[in-house]
Design an enzyme around this catalytic site. Structure first.
Site, short mmCIF file in Angstrom:
data_model
loop_
_atom_site.label_atom_id
_atom_site.label_comp_id
_atom_site.label_asym_id
_atom_site.label_seq_id
_atom_site.Cartn_x
_atom_site.Cartn_y
_atom_site.Cartn_z
N THR A 103 2.72 0.22 8.79
CA THR A 103 3.31 1.53 8.57
C THR A 103 3.92 1.49 7.17
OG1 THR A 103 5.31 0.78 9.67
CG2 THR A 103 3.73 1.97 11.02
N LEU A 151 0.85 -1.19 0.00
CA LEU A 151 0.00 0.00 0.00
C LEU A 151 0.89 1.24 0.00
CD1 LEU A 151 -2.60 -1.15 2.69
CD2 LEU A 151 -2.93 -1.10 0.20
N HIS A 199 2.08 -11.63 8.74
CA HIS A 199 3.22 -12.06 7.94
C HIS A 199 3.74 -13.37 8.53
CE1 HIS A 199 6.64 -11.79 5.28
NE2 HIS A 199 7.42 -12.08 6.31
C1 GAR Z 1 -0.37 -16.29 4.74
O1 GAR Z 1 0.63 -17.20 5.11
C2 GAR Z 1 0.06 -14.88 5.05
O2 GAR Z 1 0.79 -14.77 6.26
C3 GAR Z 1 0.95 -14.56 3.89
O3 GAR Z 1 0.24 -15.09 2.78
C4 GAR Z 1 -0.51 -16.24 3.20
C5 GAR Z 1 -1.94 -16.06 2.78
O4 GAR Z 1 -2.69 -17.23 3.02
N1 GAR Z 1 1.19 -13.15 3.78
C6 GAR Z 1 2.34 -12.62 3.37
O5 GAR Z 1 3.30 -13.29 3.01
C7 GAR Z 1 2.37 -11.09 3.37
N2 GAR Z 1 3.71 -10.60 3.39
P1 GAR Z 1 -4.28 -17.19 3.07
O6 GAR Z 1 -4.73 -16.48 1.77
O7 GAR Z 1 -4.71 -18.63 3.08
O8 GAR Z 1 -4.70 -16.43 4.29
#
Ligand code: GAR
Length: 210
Positions: free
Chosen positions: A141, A93, A109
């Site tokens: 942030t 964002l 994350h």
């Molecule tokens: C999750 O593991 C989340 O933590 C990660 O993407 C996956 C989404 O899974 N996010 C990141 O890596 C953001 N930097 P989901 O669509 O099944 O919730």
């Protein structure tokens, strides 16, 4: 109840776990919309199936990042969410977007931040020889996977783990801490003030070994 918009790009398992929590009568938040930047995100159908309004804003349908975000911001103006939960939303964002919703945006994350921000986090944790991995919910942030931490949970990295086996072990605890973090924020027990996470709930465990 606080109104929550959940942003996704993929399968939406974290979104579903938040929706399940929100379906409990005493939970202090409700999911008012699921917003995706990908029309094919599996989470859109999963949200629609349980009656949550869904919106897809596909980046290539817009001339610029600014125009894409302006469309999302216009929808948010209509929805008036108290909290925005990024749940596998794989797009950064802009500073202007974040400022507009300062202190209201949460992200999950799949690492113990500040370790391994960004992509390929599980492969990097394995390559580094880590024995512990985990996940983090934090206020958003301007930096990537940056911002004050609300909750973390740890899981072991086992011999023979691949990024996929580790990801699925971490995902099960993501589902547990995201609802905890959202509850704390929705109840006003944790908030972001002057760039820090302030806890008004000293007795709440927001770090856990699971
Ligand atoms: C999750 O593991 C989340 O933590 C990660 O993407 C996956 C989404 O899974 N996010 C990141 O890596 C953001 N930097 P989901 O669509 O099944 O919730």
């Amino acid at each position: 109840k606080k109104k929550v918009a959940v942003f996704i790009s993929g399968s939406g398992s974290n979104m579903l776990s938040l929706a399940k929590a929100a379906a409990e009568p005493e939970f202090p938040a409700e999911i008012v919309a699921v917003i995706s930047d990908k029309a094919e995100a599996g989470g859109l159908a999963r949200a629609a199936a349980i009656g949550i309004p869904t919106f897809a804003f596909v980046r290539k349908d817009f001339a610029s990042k600014e125009a894409h975000e302006a469309a999302i911001l216009a929808e948010l103006d209509r929805l008036q969410p108290d909290v925005i939960c990024l749940a596998g939303y794989m797009r950064l964002l802009s500073a202007a977007f974040i400022q507009r919703h300062e202190g209201r945006i949460l992200n999950i994350h799949p690492s113990l931040l500040p370790l391994f921000p960004g992509l390929h986090t599980h492969q990097r944790a394995i390559d580094a020889g880590m024995k512990i991995a985990g996940c983090t919910v934090h206020f958003v942030t301007e930096g990537m996977d940056d911002g004050p931490i609300i909750a973390q949970a740890a899981v072991p990295i086992l011999a023979g783990d691949t990024p996929e086996t580790l990801a699925s072990r971490v995902l099960t605890v993501e589902h547990r801490i995201y609802r905890l973090a959202l509850r704390l924020v929705a109840e006003g027990k944790v908030e972001m003030k002057s760039g820090c996470a302030v806890s008004h709930a000293v007795s709440e465990a927001t770090g856990a070994l699971i």
